[in-house]
Design an enzyme around this catalytic site. Structure first.
Site, PDB file in Angstrom:
ATOM      1  N   SER A  46       0.791  -1.236   0.000  1.00 44.11           N
ATOM      2  CA  SER A  46       0.000   0.000   0.000  1.00 44.11           C
ATOM      3  C   SER A  46       0.819   1.280   0.000  1.00 44.11           C
ATOM      4  O   SER A  46       0.287   2.346  -0.299  1.00 44.11           O
ATOM      5  CB  SER A  46      -0.901   0.041   1.237  1.00 44.11           C
ATOM      6  OG  SER A  46      -2.167  -0.439   0.909  1.00 44.11           O
ATOM      7  N   LYS A  68       0.716   3.530  -2.968  1.00 46.71           N
ATOM      8  CA  LYS A  68      -0.428   4.407  -3.272  1.00 46.71           C
ATOM      9  C   LYS A  68      -0.036   5.891  -3.245  1.00 46.71           C
ATOM     10  O   LYS A  68      -0.550   6.702  -4.015  1.00 46.71           O
ATOM     11  CB  LYS A  68      -1.567   4.152  -2.267  1.00 46.71           C
ATOM     12  CG  LYS A  68      -2.172   2.749  -2.412  1.00 46.71           C
ATOM     13  CD  LYS A  68      -3.093   2.416  -1.239  1.00 46.71           C
ATOM     14  CE  LYS A  68      -3.718   1.033  -1.396  1.00 46.71           C
ATOM     15  NZ  LYS A  68      -4.447   0.592  -0.193  1.00 46.71           N
ATOM     16  N   TYR A 101      -2.580  -1.913 -10.718  1.00 51.64           N
ATOM     17  CA  TYR A 101      -2.659  -1.768  -9.259  1.00 51.64           C
ATOM     18  C   TYR A 101      -1.892  -2.904  -8.550  1.00 51.64           C
ATOM     19  O   TYR A 101      -1.113  -2.661  -7.622  1.00 51.64           O
ATOM     20  CB  TYR A 101      -4.125  -1.735  -8.815  1.00 51.64           C
ATOM     21  CG  TYR A 101      -4.269  -1.778  -7.320  1.00 51.64           C
ATOM     22  CD1 TYR A 101      -3.926  -0.675  -6.546  1.00 51.64           C
ATOM     23  CD2 TYR A 101      -4.690  -2.935  -6.669  1.00 51.64           C
ATOM     24  CE1 TYR A 101      -4.006  -0.724  -5.156  1.00 51.64           C
ATOM     25  CE2 TYR A 101      -4.776  -2.989  -5.291  1.00 51.64           C
ATOM     26  CZ  TYR A 101      -4.432  -1.891  -4.539  1.00 51.64           C
ATOM     27  OH  TYR A 101      -4.489  -1.943  -3.180  1.00 51.64           O
ATOM     28  N   TYR A 126      -4.186   3.516   7.554  1.00 51.87           N
ATOM     29  CA  TYR A 126      -5.395   2.689   7.652  1.00 51.87           C
ATOM     30  C   TYR A 126      -6.370   3.320   8.649  1.00 51.87           C
ATOM     31  O   TYR A 126      -6.356   4.529   8.841  1.00 51.87           O
ATOM     32  CB  TYR A 126      -5.050   1.248   8.047  1.00 51.87           C
ATOM     33  CG  TYR A 126      -4.103   0.565   7.091  1.00 51.87           C
ATOM     34  CD1 TYR A 126      -4.458   0.341   5.771  1.00 51.87           C
ATOM     35  CD2 TYR A 126      -2.857   0.133   7.501  1.00 51.87           C
ATOM     36  CE1 TYR A 126      -3.603  -0.297   4.883  1.00 51.87           C
ATOM     37  CE2 TYR A 126      -1.987  -0.512   6.630  1.00 51.87           C
ATOM     38  CZ  TYR A 126      -2.375  -0.720   5.322  1.00 51.87           C
ATOM     39  OH  TYR A 126      -1.534  -1.342   4.455  1.00 51.87           O
ATOM     40  N   VAL A 162       0.860  -3.659   4.147  1.00 52.03           N
ATOM     41  CA  VAL A 162       0.667  -4.919   4.870  1.00 52.03           C
ATOM     42  C   VAL A 162       1.898  -5.831   4.864  1.00 52.03           C
ATOM     43  O   VAL A 162       1.933  -6.804   5.606  1.00 52.03           O
ATOM     44  CB  VAL A 162      -0.550  -5.726   4.350  1.00 52.03           C
ATOM     45  CG1 VAL A 162      -1.853  -5.065   4.725  1.00 52.03           C
ATOM     46  CG2 VAL A 162      -0.459  -6.001   2.861  1.00 52.03           C
TER      47      VAL A 162
HETATM   48  N1  GLU Z   1      -2.043  -5.140  -2.438  1.00 59.99           N
HETATM   49  C1  GLU Z   1      -2.763  -5.050  -1.219  1.00 59.99           C
HETATM   50  C2  GLU Z   1      -4.261  -5.012  -1.454  1.00 59.99           C
HETATM   51  O1  GLU Z   1      -4.710  -4.392  -2.370  1.00 59.99           O
HETATM   52  C3  GLU Z   1      -2.285  -3.841  -0.519  1.00 59.99           C
HETATM   53  C4  GLU Z   1      -2.646  -3.945   0.855  1.00 59.99           C
HETATM   54  C5  GLU Z   1      -1.945  -2.997   1.761  1.00 59.99           C
HETATM   55  O2  GLU Z   1      -0.728  -2.952   1.838  1.00 59.99           O
HETATM   56  O3  GLU Z   1      -2.693  -2.286   2.425  1.00 59.99           O
HETATM   57  O4  GLU Z   1      -5.031  -5.576  -0.745  1.00 59.99           O
END
Ligand code: GLU
Length: 308
Positions: free
Chosen positions: A63, A66, A189, A241, A259
């Site tokens: 994540s 992002k 993504y 989060y 994560v």
């Molecule tokens: N690739 C993970 C997902 O889309 C990212 C999750 C994360 O690191 O929050 O669920």
């Protein structure tokens, strides 16, 4: 700053045996991580490096990607158009929540939750998937100062099991929030999440943002300085989060976690800091990472609103 080496050594020793939390398991490949990995890296805007632990251990960025894709979308679309398509409101919901996507929501809440990040990936410019992927890898390369690669097994693993993300994309297509090429958007993504980094890289990426978009080691510009403000704002309000509020309260600097166990934080005009330790809590944040950042923030008065 001269106290950094001693203090990170102290934190490393203090938390290296903290073993609460769990490995992320919903992407099968991530369960192969070693729960003992632990690294702390700090890179200042002058390019000084302080680090300890498994700084060269590779992991997928997840994540944390992002943040950088959002910067790229800002450059590709401009602030106003992007804001029409993706909001900047924190949700307080888990990152992969489907709850707030409905007929009434004109756009995903913010680019740090999965729905918003998938929609952001859909706005990256390029003639075809290969060009978009290459542009994305080049962009990451400007932040890390070296060529980056995708961990193909992690990408394939997520592509095969990411049903929830596929559901989010389908819902957004239904509501007219993204284009109809959802397989391509999801691939980009999943690829962005599978970019391989280490803790040093994350600190350098954060230091680049702290340094107004210029990589403090290579001196190359990674993102237009005018967009750093936008990126840091969403990191501050939405980056951790459904712990973002408590993080802002306790630690008080823009940050993003993933994560796979990384947390990257930006101390504007001063430094980028990263902690890597794969055991994560229920929100998805590295357990050791949270402790380390709380102590660093207290010790060095990093909280943006700590006026002494
Ligand atoms: N690739 C993970 C997902 O889309 C990212 C999750 C994360 O690191 O929050 O669920």
């Amino acid at each position: 700053m001269s106290d950094f080496p001693e203090f990170i050594q102290f934190l490393y020793e203090k938390y290296r045996n903290l073993d609460s939390g769990k490995l992320a398991c919903y992407i099968p490949e991530l369960t192969k991580a070693n729960p003992n990995w632990f690294a702390i890296s700090i890179i200042t805007t002058e390019g000084e490096v302080f680090e300890i632990g498994d700084n060269q251990e590779n992991f997928t960025i997840q994540s944390i990607s992002k943040v950088f894709i959002y910067g790229m979308a800002l450059e590709d679309c401009g602030r106003e158009i992007l804001l029409e398509k993706i909001g900047v409101e924190p949700t307080g919901d888990p990152f992969n929540s489907v709850i707030r996507l409905d007929e009434n929501s004109k756009r995903p809440d913010n680019p740090m939750v999965n729905a918003g990040a998938i929609a952001t990936a859909g706005l990256i410019a390029g003639r075809d998937p290969t060009e978009r992927l290459n542009r994305m890898l080049d962009m990451f390369g400007r932040y890390t100062g070296r060529k980056v690669f995708i961990d193909v097994p992690v990408f394939m693993s997520e592509r095969a099991t990411g049903h929830r993300n596929r559901a989010l994309a389908n819902l957004m297509l239904n509501f007219g929030m993204i284009g109809s090429n959802i397989d391509e958007i999801l691939d980009l993504y999943f690829q962005q999440c599978s970019v391989v980094v280490n803790c040093y890289d994350l600190a350098l990426m954060a230091a680049t943002l702290a340094n107004r978009g210029i990589n403090p080691i290579t001196r190359e510009r990674a993102v237009k300085s005018g967009y750093v403000r936008d990126i840091l704002s969403v990191m501050y309000t939405c980056g951790m989060y459904n712990y973002a509020g408590e993080w802002a309260y306790r630690v008080g600097i823009p940050a993003k976690s993933g994560v796979s166990g990384g947390i990257m934080a930006v101390v504007p005009d001063r430094a980028g800091i990263a902690v890597f330790s794969p055991l994560i809590d229920r929100c998805g944040n590295s357990v050791r990472g949270l402790r380390v950042f709380e102590e660093l923030s207290d010790r060095f008065k990093l909280h943006l609103f700590d006026l002494g």
